[in-house]
Design a protein around this motif. Structure first.
Motif: not given
Length: 124
Positions: A37-53, A83-94
């Protein structure tokens, strides 16, 4: 269930990470299916900033959870993100960088290829 999964480039989906073991199905790939249901479909490379966000948004990916066999994600590691967490991070600049060859094509229902390429580690 996941046979013939394709990435956003229209090629066979590649593994995202085996260390830590990622994916909704914990198969290393950003495969999806009706139970994801969460659509875990975006392969990311984590950064400290993103993990904190993400932690501030209520999704703590960096703290180990041994009861779920989850070692926690560290900066520099790859992870299949919702997918939605990526969109949320994108819109927030993270937004973290993405791995196109390991990102499932279903994300194209939510994001353009051009947007993904702008954040890609593996530009076509």
């Amino acid at each position: 269930m996941h046979q013939q999964a394709l990435n956003v480039l229209g090629q066979p989906l590649q593994s995202c990470s085996l260390q830590p073991l990622t994916g909704f199905y914990r198969d290393g790939c950003c495969n999806t299916g009706p139970d994801d249901r969460g659509r875990h479909i975006v392969c990311i490379e984590a950064t400290a900033g993103f993990l904190e966000f993400s932690r501030q948004r209520g999704n703590d990916l960096s703290t180990p959870r041994p009861e779920y066999s989850f070692p926690g994600v560290k900066p520099g590691e790859r992870w299949c993100l919702c997918a939605e967490r990526f969109v949320e991070a994108l819109l927030a600049g993270h937004a973290p960088q993405v791995v196109l060859t390991s990102t499932h094509e279903d994300v194209l229902d939510r994001l353009s290829l051009e947007t993904l390429v702008a954040y890609a580690l593996d530009r076509p």
